[in-house]
Design an enzyme around this catalytic site. Structure first.
Site, PDB file in Angstrom:
ATOM      1  N   ARG A  92      44.814  37.325 -13.918  1.00  0.00           N
ATOM      2  CA  ARG A  92      43.821  37.774 -14.879  1.00  0.00           C
ATOM      3  C   ARG A  92      44.549  38.533 -15.987  1.00  0.00           C
ATOM      4  NH1 ARG A  92      41.220  41.542 -10.272  1.00  0.00           N
ATOM      5  NH2 ARG A  92      42.626  43.308 -10.368  1.00  0.00           N
ATOM      6  N   ARG A 148       0.815  -1.222   0.000  1.00  0.00           N
ATOM      7  CA  ARG A 148       0.000   0.000   0.000  1.00  0.00           C
ATOM      8  C   ARG A 148       0.847   1.271   0.000  1.00  0.00           C
ATOM      9  NH1 ARG A 148      -4.371  -0.278   4.598  1.00  0.00           N
ATOM     10  NH2 ARG A 148      -2.841  -1.596   5.658  1.00  0.00           N
TER      11      ARG A 148
END
Length: 449
Positions: free
Chosen positions: A425, A16
Protein backbone atom coordinates in the site's frame (compact mmCIF):
# COMPACT_ATOMS: atom_id res chain seq x y z
CA UNK A 1 -40.03 -63.51 -9.04
CA UNK A 2 -41.39 -62.44 -12.40
CA UNK A 3 -39.09 -60.07 -14.27
CA UNK A 4 -40.17 -56.45 -14.32
CA UNK A 5 -39.90 -53.67 -16.88
CA UNK A 6 -41.29 -50.15 -17.02
CA UNK A 7 -42.51 -47.87 -19.79
CA UNK A 8 -42.44 -44.24 -18.71
CA UNK A 9 -44.58 -41.83 -20.72
CA UNK A 10 -42.64 -38.59 -21.18
CA UNK A 11 -43.65 -37.43 -24.65
CA UNK A 12 -46.27 -34.86 -23.64
CA UNK A 13 -45.93 -31.32 -24.95
CA UNK A 14 -46.49 -29.81 -21.49
CA UNK A 15 -48.22 -26.77 -22.96
CA UNK A 16 -50.05 -25.98 -19.72
CA UNK A 17 -46.71 -25.39 -18.00
CA UNK A 18 -46.32 -22.34 -20.29
CA UNK A 19 -42.56 -22.59 -20.10
CA UNK A 20 -39.67 -22.98 -22.57
CA UNK A 21 -38.40 -25.75 -20.29
CA UNK A 22 -39.94 -29.15 -21.18
CA UNK A 23 -42.35 -30.32 -18.53
CA UNK A 24 -40.31 -33.42 -17.65
CA UNK A 25 -37.27 -31.25 -16.91
CA UNK A 26 -39.01 -29.09 -14.34
CA UNK A 27 -37.83 -29.86 -10.83
CA UNK A 28 -39.16 -30.79 -7.42
CA UNK A 29 -36.64 -30.81 -4.61
CA UNK A 30 -33.93 -29.87 -7.10
CA UNK A 31 -34.49 -33.04 -9.18
CA UNK A 32 -36.31 -33.30 -12.52
CA UNK A 33 -39.76 -34.87 -12.61
CA UNK A 34 -38.48 -37.59 -14.95
CA UNK A 35 -35.47 -38.37 -12.74
CA UNK A 36 -37.83 -38.91 -9.81
CA UNK A 37 -39.90 -41.45 -11.74
CA UNK A 38 -36.83 -43.26 -13.09
CA UNK A 39 -35.53 -43.50 -9.51
CA UNK A 40 -38.85 -44.99 -8.38
CA UNK A 41 -39.17 -47.66 -11.05
CA UNK A 42 -35.52 -48.62 -10.61
CA UNK A 43 -36.12 -49.02 -6.87
CA UNK A 44 -39.20 -51.10 -7.70
CA UNK A 45 -36.99 -53.72 -9.35
CA UNK A 46 -37.61 -52.87 -12.99
CA UNK A 47 -34.61 -54.32 -14.80
CA UNK A 48 -35.58 -52.76 -18.11
CA UNK A 49 -36.81 -49.19 -18.49
CA UNK A 50 -38.02 -47.56 -21.69
CA UNK A 51 -38.88 -43.86 -21.75
CA UNK A 52 -41.19 -42.64 -24.49
CA UNK A 53 -40.15 -39.15 -25.60
CA UNK A 54 -41.20 -36.68 -28.29
CA UNK A 55 -39.01 -35.09 -30.94
CA UNK A 56 -40.09 -31.69 -29.65
CA UNK A 57 -37.99 -32.07 -26.46
CA UNK A 58 -34.39 -33.11 -27.23
CA UNK A 59 -33.41 -32.24 -23.66
CA UNK A 60 -35.66 -35.00 -22.34
CA UNK A 61 -34.05 -37.50 -24.69
CA UNK A 62 -30.60 -36.34 -23.55
CA UNK A 63 -31.54 -36.99 -19.92
CA UNK A 64 -32.72 -40.52 -20.74
CA UNK A 65 -29.59 -41.34 -22.72
CA UNK A 66 -27.33 -40.01 -19.97
CA UNK A 67 -29.06 -42.07 -17.28
CA UNK A 68 -30.15 -45.22 -19.07
CA UNK A 69 -28.48 -45.34 -22.47
CA UNK A 70 -29.71 -44.96 -26.04
CA UNK A 71 -31.53 -48.30 -25.92
CA UNK A 72 -33.93 -46.87 -23.30
CA UNK A 73 -35.34 -44.26 -25.70
CA UNK A 74 -38.54 -44.76 -27.68
CA UNK A 75 -39.93 -41.94 -29.80
CA UNK A 76 -43.60 -41.13 -30.26
CA UNK A 77 -43.99 -39.02 -33.37
CA UNK A 78 -46.59 -37.76 -33.97
CA UNK A 79 -48.38 -37.93 -30.59
CA UNK A 80 -51.60 -39.89 -31.07
CA UNK A 81 -52.60 -40.76 -27.51
CA UNK A 82 -51.42 -42.81 -24.56
CA UNK A 83 -51.93 -46.25 -26.14
CA UNK A 84 -49.97 -45.08 -29.17
CA UNK A 85 -47.21 -43.85 -26.82
CA UNK A 86 -46.83 -47.22 -25.10
CA UNK A 87 -46.78 -49.01 -28.46
CA UNK A 88 -43.74 -46.91 -29.34
CA UNK A 89 -41.86 -48.98 -26.72
CA UNK A 90 -42.86 -52.33 -28.22
CA UNK A 91 -39.69 -52.89 -30.22
CA UNK A 92 -37.43 -51.94 -27.31
CA UNK A 93 -39.07 -54.65 -25.19
CA UNK A 94 -39.44 -57.28 -27.93
CA UNK A 95 -37.00 -59.63 -26.19
CA UNK A 96 -38.37 -59.06 -22.69
CA UNK A 97 -40.39 -61.71 -20.88
CA UNK A 98 -42.24 -60.53 -17.78
CA UNK A 99 -44.48 -57.82 -16.38
CA UNK A 100 -44.53 -54.35 -17.89
CA UNK A 101 -45.48 -51.36 -15.78
CA UNK A 102 -46.76 -48.27 -17.57
CA UNK A 103 -46.46 -45.02 -15.63
CA UNK A 104 -46.47 -41.31 -16.25
CA UNK A 105 -43.21 -39.38 -16.16
CA UNK A 106 -44.46 -36.38 -14.19
CA UNK A 107 -45.25 -37.93 -10.78
CA UNK A 108 -42.33 -36.90 -8.55
CA UNK A 109 -43.97 -38.07 -5.32
CA UNK A 110 -44.55 -41.65 -6.46
CA UNK A 111 -42.76 -44.23 -4.30
CA UNK A 112 -41.85 -47.88 -4.86
CA UNK A 113 -44.32 -48.85 -2.11
CA UNK A 114 -47.11 -47.28 -4.18
CA UNK A 115 -46.30 -49.48 -7.18
CA UNK A 116 -45.59 -52.75 -5.41
CA UNK A 117 -49.32 -53.67 -5.08
CA UNK A 118 -49.62 -53.66 -8.89
CA UNK A 119 -46.99 -56.37 -9.16
CA UNK A 120 -48.56 -58.22 -6.22
CA UNK A 121 -51.96 -58.29 -7.93
CA UNK A 122 -50.31 -59.71 -11.04
CA UNK A 123 -48.68 -62.43 -8.95
CA UNK A 124 -52.10 -63.22 -7.46
CA UNK A 125 -53.62 -63.86 -10.87
CA UNK A 126 -54.83 -60.53 -12.26
CA UNK A 127 -54.23 -60.26 -16.00
CA UNK A 128 -54.18 -56.47 -15.68
CA UNK A 129 -53.65 -54.38 -12.57
CA UNK A 130 -54.38 -50.67 -12.41
CA UNK A 131 -53.46 -48.01 -9.87
CA UNK A 132 -56.34 -45.97 -8.50
CA UNK A 133 -56.74 -43.16 -5.99
CA UNK A 134 -59.51 -41.30 -4.22
CA UNK A 135 -59.03 -37.57 -4.75
CA UNK A 136 -60.57 -34.82 -2.69
CA UNK A 137 -62.12 -33.52 -5.93
CA UNK A 138 -62.80 -36.19 -8.56
CA UNK A 139 -64.26 -33.78 -11.11
CA UNK A 140 -61.78 -34.32 -13.95
CA UNK A 141 -60.80 -37.96 -13.45
CA UNK A 142 -62.05 -41.18 -15.00
CA UNK A 143 -64.06 -43.24 -12.51
CA UNK A 144 -63.19 -46.84 -11.71
CA UNK A 145 -66.37 -48.89 -11.72
CA UNK A 146 -65.77 -51.94 -9.54
CA UNK A 147 -67.78 -55.13 -9.28
CA UNK A 148 -69.06 -56.64 -6.07
CA UNK A 149 -65.95 -58.80 -5.78
CA UNK A 150 -63.68 -55.76 -6.17
CA UNK A 151 -62.53 -56.40 -9.74
CA UNK A 152 -62.63 -53.59 -12.28
CA UNK A 153 -65.52 -53.61 -14.73
CA UNK A 154 -64.77 -50.46 -16.71
CA UNK A 155 -63.37 -46.95 -16.61
CA UNK A 156 -65.85 -44.13 -17.27
CA UNK A 157 -64.75 -40.65 -18.26
CA UNK A 158 -66.61 -37.80 -16.48
CA UNK A 159 -68.33 -36.55 -19.63
CA UNK A 160 -69.77 -40.04 -20.25
CA UNK A 161 -70.70 -40.87 -16.64
CA UNK A 162 -74.17 -41.12 -15.16
CA UNK A 163 -74.94 -39.23 -11.94
CA UNK A 164 -74.45 -42.50 -10.03
CA UNK A 165 -71.07 -43.08 -11.68
CA UNK A 166 -69.99 -39.49 -11.00
CA UNK A 167 -70.59 -40.18 -7.31
CA UNK A 168 -67.90 -42.90 -7.36
CA UNK A 169 -64.79 -41.80 -5.45
CA UNK A 170 -62.35 -44.28 -7.00
CA UNK A 171 -60.44 -42.70 -9.89
CA UNK A 172 -57.88 -43.82 -12.45
CA UNK A 173 -54.26 -42.80 -11.79
CA UNK A 174 -53.12 -43.84 -15.26
CA UNK A 175 -50.68 -46.61 -14.26
CA UNK A 176 -51.03 -50.15 -15.55
CA UNK A 177 -49.27 -53.50 -15.22
CA UNK A 178 -49.63 -56.64 -17.36
CA UNK A 179 -47.58 -59.33 -19.05
CA UNK A 180 -45.55 -57.82 -21.87
CA UNK A 181 -47.05 -59.95 -24.65
CA UNK A 182 -50.58 -59.46 -23.38
CA UNK A 183 -50.13 -55.71 -22.89
CA UNK A 184 -48.98 -55.12 -26.47
CA UNK A 185 -51.62 -57.47 -27.86
CA UNK A 186 -54.34 -55.34 -26.25
CA UNK A 187 -52.68 -52.11 -27.31
CA UNK A 188 -52.55 -53.25 -30.95
CA UNK A 189 -56.36 -53.58 -30.90
CA UNK A 190 -57.12 -50.13 -29.46
CA UNK A 191 -58.95 -47.89 -31.93
CA UNK A 192 -59.26 -44.12 -32.18
CA UNK A 193 -63.03 -43.84 -32.54
CA UNK A 194 -63.41 -40.83 -30.27
CA UNK A 195 -63.71 -37.06 -30.50
CA UNK A 196 -59.94 -36.49 -30.54
CA UNK A 197 -59.22 -39.49 -32.78
CA UNK A 198 -56.53 -40.63 -30.36
CA UNK A 199 -55.59 -44.08 -29.07
CA UNK A 200 -56.22 -44.23 -25.32
CA UNK A 201 -54.65 -46.81 -23.03
CA UNK A 202 -57.81 -46.90 -20.91
CA UNK A 203 -59.36 -48.92 -23.75
CA UNK A 204 -57.36 -52.01 -22.72
CA UNK A 205 -59.65 -52.39 -19.69
CA UNK A 206 -62.63 -53.07 -21.95
CA UNK A 207 -60.54 -55.40 -24.10
CA UNK A 208 -59.41 -57.35 -21.04
CA UNK A 209 -62.87 -57.64 -19.49
CA UNK A 210 -64.26 -58.57 -22.90
CA UNK A 211 -61.94 -61.56 -22.81
CA UNK A 212 -63.15 -62.29 -19.28
CA UNK A 213 -59.68 -61.56 -17.94
CA UNK A 214 -59.37 -60.50 -14.31
CA UNK A 215 -58.65 -56.77 -13.87
CA UNK A 216 -57.83 -55.61 -10.33
CA UNK A 217 -57.21 -52.21 -8.78
CA UNK A 218 -54.70 -51.14 -6.13
CA UNK A 219 -55.01 -47.75 -4.45
CA UNK A 220 -52.38 -45.14 -3.63
CA UNK A 221 -52.58 -41.78 -1.84
CA UNK A 222 -53.62 -38.85 -4.01
CA UNK A 223 -50.29 -37.12 -3.42
CA UNK A 224 -48.37 -40.14 -4.73
CA UNK A 225 -49.95 -40.03 -8.17
CA UNK A 226 -50.37 -36.30 -8.65
CA UNK A 227 -48.99 -35.07 -11.94
CA UNK A 228 -47.33 -31.72 -12.55
CA UNK A 229 -49.04 -30.26 -15.61
CA UNK A 230 -49.08 -26.63 -14.45
CA UNK A 231 -46.92 -24.30 -12.36
CA UNK A 232 -49.56 -24.54 -9.63
CA UNK A 233 -49.34 -28.33 -9.50
CA UNK A 234 -45.57 -28.13 -9.54
CA UNK A 235 -45.63 -25.82 -6.52
CA UNK A 236 -48.05 -28.16 -4.75
CA UNK A 237 -45.74 -31.12 -5.34
CA UNK A 238 -42.80 -29.06 -4.05
CA UNK A 239 -44.73 -28.21 -0.89
CA UNK A 240 -45.50 -31.88 -0.23
CA UNK A 241 -41.88 -32.84 -0.86
CA UNK A 242 -40.64 -30.18 1.56
CA UNK A 243 -43.10 -31.32 4.23
CA UNK A 244 -41.83 -34.88 3.87
CA UNK A 245 -38.19 -33.77 3.94
CA UNK A 246 -38.67 -31.67 7.07
CA UNK A 247 -40.43 -34.51 8.87
CA UNK A 248 -37.64 -36.89 7.88
CA UNK A 249 -34.83 -34.67 9.16
CA UNK A 250 -36.62 -33.85 12.38
CA UNK A 251 -37.18 -37.55 13.02
CA UNK A 252 -33.46 -38.14 12.37
CA UNK A 253 -32.44 -35.67 15.08
CA UNK A 254 -31.84 -32.45 13.15
CA UNK A 255 -32.91 -29.40 15.18
CA UNK A 256 -34.87 -26.69 13.37
CA UNK A 257 -36.14 -23.48 14.93
CA UNK A 258 -38.75 -22.94 12.19
CA UNK A 259 -39.00 -26.06 10.02
CA UNK A 260 -41.56 -24.52 7.67
CA UNK A 261 -38.94 -21.99 6.49
CA UNK A 262 -36.16 -24.47 5.69
CA UNK A 263 -35.97 -25.85 2.14
CA UNK A 264 -34.27 -29.13 1.27
CA UNK A 265 -33.19 -30.89 -1.91
CA UNK A 266 -33.68 -34.52 -2.83
CA UNK A 267 -30.14 -35.50 -1.79
CA UNK A 268 -29.57 -33.26 1.27
CA UNK A 269 -27.68 -35.14 3.99
CA UNK A 270 -27.72 -33.72 7.50
CA UNK A 271 -26.43 -35.61 10.51
CA UNK A 272 -28.24 -35.85 13.81
CA UNK A 273 -27.23 -33.06 16.15
CA UNK A 274 -26.92 -30.40 13.49
CA UNK A 275 -28.94 -27.20 13.96
CA UNK A 276 -30.74 -25.21 11.29
CA UNK A 277 -32.00 -21.70 11.85
CA UNK A 278 -34.74 -19.94 9.88
CA UNK A 279 -34.86 -19.51 6.09
CA UNK A 280 -31.98 -21.83 5.16
CA UNK A 281 -31.96 -23.21 1.60
CA UNK A 282 -30.21 -26.44 0.63
CA UNK A 283 -29.72 -26.79 -3.13
CA UNK A 284 -28.53 -30.20 -4.39
CA UNK A 285 -25.28 -31.79 -3.24
CA UNK A 286 -25.04 -30.68 0.40
CA UNK A 287 -23.91 -32.67 3.43
CA UNK A 288 -23.76 -31.33 6.98
CA UNK A 289 -22.08 -33.15 9.87
CA UNK A 290 -23.17 -33.34 13.49
CA UNK A 291 -22.87 -30.30 15.70
CA UNK A 292 -22.76 -27.89 12.79
CA UNK A 293 -24.97 -24.81 12.96
CA UNK A 294 -26.41 -23.27 9.80
CA UNK A 295 -27.61 -19.83 10.75
CA UNK A 296 -30.47 -17.88 9.22
CA UNK A 297 -30.75 -16.87 5.55
CA UNK A 298 -27.87 -19.02 4.34
CA UNK A 299 -27.80 -20.76 0.94
CA UNK A 300 -25.78 -23.95 0.40
CA UNK A 301 -25.19 -25.86 -2.84
CA UNK A 302 -22.74 -28.66 -3.63
CA UNK A 303 -21.00 -28.08 -0.31
CA UNK A 304 -19.70 -30.05 2.67
CA UNK A 305 -19.94 -28.71 6.20
CA UNK A 306 -17.79 -30.37 8.86
CA UNK A 307 -18.54 -31.28 12.44
CA UNK A 308 -19.23 -28.30 14.69
CA UNK A 309 -18.78 -25.73 11.92
CA UNK A 310 -20.71 -22.45 12.05
CA UNK A 311 -22.20 -21.11 8.82
CA UNK A 312 -23.90 -17.73 8.45
CA UNK A 313 -26.09 -15.90 8.93
CA UNK A 314 -26.40 -14.76 5.30
CA UNK A 315 -23.63 -17.05 4.06
CA UNK A 316 -23.41 -18.58 0.61
CA UNK A 317 -21.63 -21.88 0.03
CA UNK A 318 -21.28 -22.73 -3.65
CA UNK A 319 -20.23 -26.01 -5.29
CA UNK A 320 -16.88 -27.26 -4.08
CA UNK A 321 -16.98 -25.48 -0.72
CA UNK A 322 -15.59 -27.89 1.87
CA UNK A 323 -15.79 -26.42 5.35
CA UNK A 324 -13.71 -28.15 8.02
CA UNK A 325 -14.65 -29.01 11.59
CA UNK A 326 -15.21 -26.02 13.90
CA UNK A 327 -14.56 -23.57 11.08
CA UNK A 328 -16.58 -20.34 10.85
CA UNK A 329 -18.02 -18.88 7.66
CA UNK A 330 -19.89 -15.77 8.71
CA UNK A 331 -22.28 -13.17 7.41
CA UNK A 332 -22.05 -12.17 3.75
CA UNK A 333 -19.18 -14.57 3.06
CA UNK A 334 -19.23 -16.52 -0.22
CA UNK A 335 -17.15 -19.68 -0.63
CA UNK A 336 -16.68 -21.49 -3.94
CA UNK A 337 -14.41 -24.49 -4.56
CA UNK A 338 -12.31 -23.83 -1.47
CA UNK A 339 -11.31 -26.32 1.22
CA UNK A 340 -11.40 -24.51 4.55
CA UNK A 341 -9.34 -26.15 7.26
CA UNK A 342 -10.33 -27.04 10.80
CA UNK A 343 -10.95 -24.03 13.02
CA UNK A 344 -10.33 -21.47 10.27
CA UNK A 345 -12.45 -18.33 10.27
CA UNK A 346 -13.86 -15.99 7.65
CA UNK A 347 -16.40 -14.16 9.73
CA UNK A 348 -17.68 -11.44 7.43
CA UNK A 349 -17.83 -9.76 4.04
CA UNK A 350 -15.41 -11.91 2.02
CA UNK A 351 -15.20 -13.90 -1.20
CA UNK A 352 -13.15 -17.09 -1.19
CA UNK A 353 -13.03 -18.69 -4.63
CA UNK A 354 -10.76 -21.56 -5.77
CA UNK A 355 -8.07 -22.71 -3.38
CA UNK A 356 -7.47 -23.68 0.23
CA UNK A 357 -7.51 -22.07 3.66
CA UNK A 358 -5.37 -23.80 6.26
CA UNK A 359 -6.41 -24.80 9.75
CA UNK A 360 -6.74 -21.94 12.26
CA UNK A 361 -6.20 -19.31 9.57
CA UNK A 362 -8.09 -16.03 9.94
CA UNK A 363 -9.57 -14.24 6.93
CA UNK A 364 -10.24 -10.58 7.69
CA UNK A 365 -13.34 -8.67 6.63
CA UNK A 366 -13.44 -7.62 3.00
CA UNK A 367 -10.89 -10.18 1.79
CA UNK A 368 -11.18 -11.21 -1.85
CA UNK A 369 -9.60 -14.19 -3.61
CA UNK A 370 -9.10 -12.65 -7.07
CA UNK A 371 -9.39 -15.96 -8.91
CA UNK A 372 -10.39 -15.01 -12.47
CA UNK A 373 -8.26 -13.22 -15.05
CA UNK A 374 -10.96 -12.98 -17.69
CA UNK A 375 -10.01 -16.30 -19.27
CA UNK A 376 -8.98 -18.81 -16.59
CA UNK A 377 -9.49 -19.51 -12.90
CA UNK A 378 -6.45 -19.66 -10.59
CA UNK A 379 -5.96 -20.91 -7.03
CA UNK A 380 -5.18 -19.07 -3.82
CA UNK A 381 -3.64 -21.00 -0.93
CA UNK A 382 -3.62 -19.62 2.60
CA UNK A 383 -1.45 -21.62 5.00
CA UNK A 384 -2.21 -22.85 8.50
CA UNK A 385 -2.46 -20.13 11.10
CA UNK A 386 -2.05 -17.34 8.55
CA UNK A 387 -3.70 -13.97 9.23
CA UNK A 388 -5.16 -12.07 6.29
CA UNK A 389 -5.76 -8.43 7.16
CA UNK A 390 -9.06 -6.75 6.42
CA UNK A 391 -9.69 -5.52 2.89
CA UNK A 392 -6.91 -7.64 1.38
CA UNK A 393 -7.02 -8.70 -2.27
CA UNK A 394 -5.12 -11.93 -2.95
CA UNK A 395 -4.46 -12.05 -6.68
CA UNK A 396 -4.24 -15.68 -7.81
CA UNK A 397 -2.20 -17.67 -8.39
CA UNK A 398 -0.70 -16.90 -5.02
CA UNK A 399 0.29 -18.70 -1.83
CA UNK A 400 0.35 -17.22 1.68
CA UNK A 401 2.65 -19.35 3.84
CA UNK A 402 1.77 -20.86 7.20
CA UNK A 403 1.73 -18.28 9.96
CA UNK A 404 2.21 -15.38 7.54
CA UNK A 405 0.30 -12.10 7.76
CA UNK A 406 -0.90 -9.53 5.26
CA UNK A 407 -1.44 -5.92 6.19
CA UNK A 408 -4.92 -4.49 5.92
CA UNK A 409 -5.69 -2.97 2.53
CA UNK A 410 -2.95 -4.86 0.73
CA UNK A 411 -3.10 -6.23 -2.81
CA UNK A 412 -0.96 -9.36 -2.68
CA UNK A 413 0.33 -10.49 -6.08
CA UNK A 414 3.36 -12.56 -5.05
CA UNK A 415 3.80 -15.55 -2.76
CA UNK A 416 4.43 -14.79 0.92
CA UNK A 417 6.82 -17.06 2.80
CA UNK A 418 5.79 -18.62 6.14
CA UNK A 419 5.74 -16.30 9.15
CA UNK A 420 6.41 -13.22 7.00
CA UNK A 421 4.44 -9.96 6.90
CA UNK A 422 3.38 -8.72 3.47
CA UNK A 423 2.39 -5.09 2.94
CA UNK A 424 1.36 -3.52 -0.34
CA UNK A 425 0.00 0.00 0.00
CA UNK A 426 1.18 3.58 -0.56
CA UNK A 427 2.90 5.41 2.28
CA UNK A 428 0.44 7.48 4.30
CA UNK A 429 0.82 11.24 3.92
CA UNK A 430 -0.54 13.63 6.59
CA UNK A 431 -1.02 17.35 5.88
CA UNK A 432 -1.66 19.18 9.20
CA UNK A 433 -4.52 21.69 9.14
CA UNK A 434 -5.48 20.95 5.53
CA UNK A 435 -9.03 19.78 6.34
CA UNK A 436 -9.77 22.88 8.40
CA UNK A 437 -8.53 25.21 5.67
CA UNK A 438 -10.57 23.33 3.09
CA UNK A 439 -13.81 23.66 5.04
CA UNK A 440 -13.18 27.35 5.75
CA UNK A 441 -12.64 28.08 2.06
CA UNK A 442 -15.84 26.28 1.10
CA UNK A 443 -17.89 28.14 3.70
CA UNK A 444 -16.47 31.47 2.59
CA UNK A 445 -17.35 30.76 -1.01
CA UNK A 446 -20.94 29.90 -0.07
CA UNK A 447 -21.26 33.09 2.00
CA UNK A 448 -20.50 35.24 -1.05
CA UNK A 449 -23.36 33.74 -3.07
Amino acid sequence: MTARAAVILAAGQGTRMKSPVPKMLHKVGGRTLLDWVIDTVEASGCERIVVVVGNHSPGVRDLVVKRLGEQAVAVQDPPLGTAHAVLAAKEALADFDGDVLVTNGDCPLLRPADLEPLFALRAQGAALSILGFKPADALLYGRLILGADGHLIRIVEPKDATPEELAVKACNAGMYCADRAQMFAWLSRVDNKNAKQEYYITSIVGLATGEEKLVKVAFAPESAVMGCDTPMQLSQAEAIFQTRARAHHLAEGVAMLAPETVHFSWDTKIAAGAQLEQFVVFAPGVSVETGAVIRAFSHLEGAKVGQGALIGPYARLRPGADIGAEAHIGNFVEVKKVKVGEGAKANHLSYLGDGTVGAKANIGAGTIFCNYDGFDKHDTHVGEGAFIGSNSALVAPVTIGAGAMTGSGSVITKDVEPDALALERAEQVVKPGWAGRFRAAKLAKRAKK
